[in-house]
Structures are given as C-alpha cells and as structure tokens.
Enzyme design. Structure first.
Site, PDB file in Angstrom:
ATOM      1  N   TYR A 267      12.261   9.203  14.182  1.00 23.38           N
ATOM      2  CA  TYR A 267      11.982   9.126  12.743  1.00 23.38           C
ATOM      3  C   TYR A 267      13.069   9.871  11.969  1.00 23.38           C
ATOM      4  O   TYR A 267      13.647   9.346  11.007  1.00 23.38           O
ATOM      5  CB  TYR A 267      10.604   9.730  12.467  1.00 23.38           C
ATOM      6  CG  TYR A 267      10.156   9.668  11.019  1.00 23.38           C
ATOM      7  CD1 TYR A 267       9.749   8.468  10.448  1.00 23.38           C
ATOM      8  CD2 TYR A 267      10.140  10.813  10.219  1.00 23.38           C
ATOM      9  CE1 TYR A 267       9.330   8.404   9.128  1.00 23.38           C
ATOM     10  CE2 TYR A 267       9.730  10.761   8.896  1.00 23.38           C
ATOM     11  CZ  TYR A 267       9.322   9.556   8.359  1.00 23.38           C
ATOM     12  OH  TYR A 267       8.918   9.502   7.045  1.00 23.38           O
TER      13      TYR A 267
ATOM     14  N   ARG B  34       0.852  -1.198   0.000  1.00 20.12           N
ATOM     15  CA  ARG B  34       0.000   0.000   0.000  1.00 20.12           C
ATOM     16  C   ARG B  34       0.890   1.251   0.000  1.00 20.12           C
ATOM     17  O   ARG B  34       2.122   1.155   0.058  1.00 20.12           O
ATOM     18  CB  ARG B  34      -0.962   0.018   1.192  1.00 20.12           C
ATOM     19  CG  ARG B  34      -0.286   0.134   2.534  1.00 20.12           C
ATOM     20  CD  ARG B  34      -1.293   0.003   3.668  1.00 20.12           C
ATOM     21  NE  ARG B  34      -0.629   0.056   4.959  1.00 20.12           N
ATOM     22  CZ  ARG B  34      -0.411   1.166   5.657  1.00 20.12           C
ATOM     23  NH1 ARG B  34      -0.818   2.321   5.193  1.00 20.12           N
ATOM     24  NH2 ARG B  34       0.206   1.124   6.823  1.00 20.12           N
TER      25      ARG B  34
HETATM   26  P1  NAP Z   1       2.452   3.902   4.677  1.00 17.59           P
HETATM   27  O1  NAP Z   1       1.274   4.295   3.863  1.00 17.59           O
HETATM   28  O2  NAP Z   1       2.329   3.810   6.151  1.00 17.59           O
HETATM   29  O3  NAP Z   1       3.046   2.536   4.086  1.00 17.59           O
HETATM   30  C1  NAP Z   1       4.223   1.964   4.621  1.00 17.59           C
HETATM   31  C2  NAP Z   1       4.313   0.531   4.135  1.00 17.59           C
HETATM   32  O4  NAP Z   1       5.495  -0.063   4.728  1.00 17.59           O
HETATM   33  C3  NAP Z   1       3.129  -0.312   4.607  1.00 17.59           C
HETATM   34  O5  NAP Z   1       2.778  -1.220   3.595  1.00 17.59           O
HETATM   35  C4  NAP Z   1       3.690  -1.033   5.813  1.00 17.59           C
HETATM   36  O6  NAP Z   1       3.061  -2.269   6.126  1.00 17.59           O
HETATM   37  C5  NAP Z   1       5.111  -1.285   5.328  1.00 17.59           C
HETATM   38  N1  NAP Z   1       5.989  -1.662   6.422  1.00 17.59           N
HETATM   39  C6  NAP Z   1       6.138  -1.041   7.623  1.00 17.59           C
HETATM   40  N2  NAP Z   1       7.024  -1.712   8.375  1.00 17.59           N
HETATM   41  C7  NAP Z   1       7.444  -2.765   7.635  1.00 17.59           C
HETATM   42  C8  NAP Z   1       8.337  -3.827   7.879  1.00 17.59           C
HETATM   43  N3  NAP Z   1       8.997  -3.941   9.036  1.00 17.59           N
HETATM   44  N4  NAP Z   1       8.520  -4.760   6.915  1.00 17.59           N
HETATM   45  C9  NAP Z   1       7.871  -4.664   5.739  1.00 17.59           C
HETATM   46  N5  NAP Z   1       7.003  -3.686   5.456  1.00 17.59           N
HETATM   47  C10 NAP Z   1       6.789  -2.743   6.392  1.00 17.59           C
HETATM   48  O7  NAP Z   1       3.627   4.947   4.415  1.00 17.59           O
HETATM   49  P2  NAP Z   1       3.959   5.817   3.118  1.00 17.59           P
HETATM   50  O8  NAP Z   1       3.443   7.172   3.337  1.00 17.59           O
HETATM   51  O9  NAP Z   1       3.591   5.062   1.894  1.00 17.59           O
HETATM   52  O10 NAP Z   1       5.558   5.904   3.272  1.00 17.59           O
HETATM   53  C11 NAP Z   1       6.463   5.121   2.494  1.00 17.59           C
HETATM   54  C12 NAP Z   1       7.878   5.590   2.804  1.00 17.59           C
HETATM   55  O11 NAP Z   1       7.983   6.987   2.480  1.00 17.59           O
HETATM   56  C13 NAP Z   1       8.245   5.471   4.289  1.00 17.59           C
HETATM   57  O12 NAP Z   1       9.585   5.077   4.406  1.00 17.59           O
HETATM   58  C14 NAP Z   1       8.058   6.882   4.815  1.00 17.59           C
HETATM   59  O13 NAP Z   1       8.834   7.136   5.943  1.00 17.59           O
HETATM   60  C15 NAP Z   1       8.482   7.688   3.616  1.00 17.59           C
HETATM   61  N6  NAP Z   1       7.942   9.045   3.628  1.00 17.59           N
HETATM   62  C16 NAP Z   1       6.605   9.278   3.577  1.00 17.59           C
HETATM   63  C17 NAP Z   1       6.127  10.585   3.605  1.00 17.59           C
HETATM   64  C18 NAP Z   1       4.661  10.926   3.546  1.00 17.59           C
HETATM   65  O14 NAP Z   1       4.319  12.117   3.606  1.00 17.59           O
HETATM   66  N7  NAP Z   1       3.770   9.952   3.391  1.00 17.59           N
HETATM   67  C19 NAP Z   1       7.040  11.656   3.684  1.00 17.59           C
HETATM   68  C20 NAP Z   1       8.394  11.381   3.735  1.00 17.59           C
HETATM   69  C21 NAP Z   1       8.842  10.077   3.701  1.00 17.59           C
HETATM   70  P3  NAP Z   1       1.602  -2.276   6.894  1.00 17.59           P
HETATM   71  O15 NAP Z   1       0.608  -2.174   5.781  1.00 17.59           O
HETATM   72  O16 NAP Z   1       1.557  -3.571   7.629  1.00 17.59           O
HETATM   73  O17 NAP Z   1       1.590  -1.101   7.817  1.00 17.59           O
END
Ligand code: NAP
Length: 257
Positions: free
Chosen positions: A166, A15
């Site tokens: 973080y 996701r």
């Molecule tokens: P998200 O919607 O919370 O999705 C994170 C995904 O990583 C989920 O599928 C989650 O699984 C999976 N995950 C978490 N821990 C894991 C583990 N130990 N092993 C395997 N999978 C794992 O987050 P996102 O917004 O898409 O973020 C993706 C990346 O971009 C992250 O590294 C985040 O820090 C970075 N980021 C995001 C933003 C933002 O504004 N959204 C900004 C800067 C950086 P579950 O479905 O089980 O939770």
C-alpha cells in the site's frame, strides 16, 4: 446546468471519500463523471450494488442542480481505464479535473505478501492513476488546461509496518504526479497530491477500539478526518485559487505527521 461548466472525473466514487469528492465538486458547479468499480469477472451482485450506489450519487448530484454520468470500469485494467476516460470525453468533449481516488488496502507483513497481492495493490492504487492520466492528458494538452489530483496517503510519505505494498503504491503516486507537473506545466496543467491521514470510511471502520485510541492520541486535532475534509482540499486544488500550485503534496491528517 451551464453547458460551459467544467467537467470532473472521480475514480472510485460510488462510495467513501470518492463519493463525497464527487458530490462536493457537483455542488461547486462541476459536471461530474461518477466511476464505480466494474469488472466482468466480478460477482454480479457486487457490481449491481456498486452501480446502484453510483446511481444514488448521480441522483444527489442532480438534486444539487448539477449533472453527471455514471460509468463502470475497473481502472486497474489499462483498456477499461482508457475506455472510461474516452467515454467522459465522448459525453462532454473534455475533462478539466481528474481525481484519481480509487484505491484498496490489505494489511499484510512483507514476508506474507503474495506476488498477486502485490500486483493487485500496485495496479489498483498506482497503475490506474497512470492509465487515467495518460489518457486524460491527451485532451488536456490540446485544451491547454487541466487539474490532476491524486489521492495518496501519509503512509506513502512514511511507510508503515504491515502496509509495504500500500505504501509503495502511494509513494509511487508522488513520482507520477511530480513528473506530470514537470512535463505538462507549460501546457497549463497542474498535478498535485493529497495525502490523507486517518479518514472515517469503510477503509478505517474495521479498526479496533484500541487501534482507534492509539490513532487519536497521535492526531493534533484529536479526531479522525472526514471525507469532507478531503473533498474541500480537492475543490481548492481544482479552483482558480490554486492556479500557481503544482507538484505539491498536501497532507490532510489533522496534524498527525
Ligand atoms: P473505500 O471506502 O474503500 O472506497 C474506495 C472506492 O474505490 C470504492 O468505491 C471501490 O469500489 C473503488 N475501487 C477500488 N478499486 C477500484 C478499481 N480497480 N476501479 C474502480 N474503482 C475501484 O476507500 P476510501 O477510504 O474512500 O479511500 C479512497 C482513497 O483514499 C483511496 O485511494 C485510499 O487509499 C485513500 N486513503 C484513504 C484513507 C482513509 O483513512 N480512509 C487514508 C489515506 C488514503 P468497491 O465499492 O467495489 O470496493
């Protein structure tokens, strides 16, 4: 599907941003390994939902004319991360592109961060990338080709109140990436960081209207980013057009920083 097409592994791609990265790479012709979070100690309902979401991603990959596999693993666990990479190499014989995207966040003031919360953030966001890189590099070195793309955050460059663990994990990805670039550049491997700003996803969905308004006022482009905005840069970094680009941090933040 061309059996010679490149292979990408995207961690945490059932996701969110990871899902969009996996789909975009598939549309560009990559064979894609979709990783969903799976840990035997976790509630079975959560794992079932993750697995179903990952299967849906695979269906979309196949509908786009590409192919892929779905692999469950908790990449914060060294053994599971190693087995994940091994499984991709067993299936395809190679990993050309590794996108370390899996990440979590839990806002907390430093004085309230518990040891186990610190460890969990660091292990999930930083150590996971080290484990996956270490394993994938063995094969990339043999093939003298590889693209490593680590998803950090602008917070890793600036720090942020309430996000010390973080931010530290996301800063750590920079040091890891620059070191890989220096160690393995001569082997044809590039390593780069994408630092997203505020991106529409479950991670930012919980913000209050006031928080959103404050955020928007700081963004030059006047909107939150989309997962597509990140996936486009991943595709570029994975492509031949980025062959001479390594040890870089690309801020994809709409001009916020
Ligand atoms: P998200 O919607 O919370 O999705 C994170 C995904 O990583 C989920 O599928 C989650 O699984 C999976 N995950 C978490 N821990 C894991 C583990 N130990 N092993 C395997 N999978 C794992 O987050 P996102 O917004 O898409 O973020 C993706 C990346 O971009 C992250 O590294 C985040 O820090 C970075 N980021 C995001 C933003 C933002 O504004 N959204 C900004 C800067 C950086 P579950 O479905 O089980 O939770």
């Amino acid at each position: 599907m061309d059996m010679n097409s490149k292979v990408a592994l995207v961690t945490g791609s059932s996701r969110g941003i990871g899902r969009t990265i996996a789909l975009k790479l598939a549309r560009e012709g990559y064979r894609v390994a979709v990783n969903y979070y799976n840990n035997p100690q976790e509630a079975p309902e959560r794992i079932k939902e993750n697995q179903e979401q990952a299967q849906e991603v695979l269906q979309e990959i196949e509908a786009a004319g590409s192919s892929g596999i779905v692999l469950g693993a908790d990449v914060s666990d060294p053994a599971m991360a190693r087995e994940l990479v091994e499984a991709v190499i067993k299936e395809y014989g190679q990993i050309d592109v590794l996108v370390n995207n899996a990440g979590i966040n839990k806002d907390q003031l430093i004085l309230r961060i518990k040891d186990e919360e610190w460890d969990k953030l660091i292990n999930t966001n930083l150590s996971s990338a080290f484990y996956c890189c270490r394993e994938a590099l063995k094969q990339m070195v043999r093939k003298r080709y590889g693209r490593i793309i680590n998803i950090s955050s602008v917070v890793g460059l600036s720090g942020n109140a309430g996000q010390a663990h973080y931010a530290a994990s996301k800063s750590g990805l920079l040091g890891l990436t620059f070191s890989i670039a220096r160690e393995y550049g001569v082997r044809g491997i590039t390593a780069n960081v994408i630092a997203p700003g505020y991106i529409q996803s479950d991670m930012t969905a919980g913000f209050s209207p006031e928080q959103k308004e404050k955020m928007l006022s700081a963004i030059a482009l006047g909107r939150l980013g989309t997962p597509e905005d990140i996936a486009g840069v991943v595709v570029f970094l994975a492509s031949d057009a980025a062959a001479y680009l390594t040890a870089q941090v690309i801020k994809v933040d709409g001009g916020m920083s």
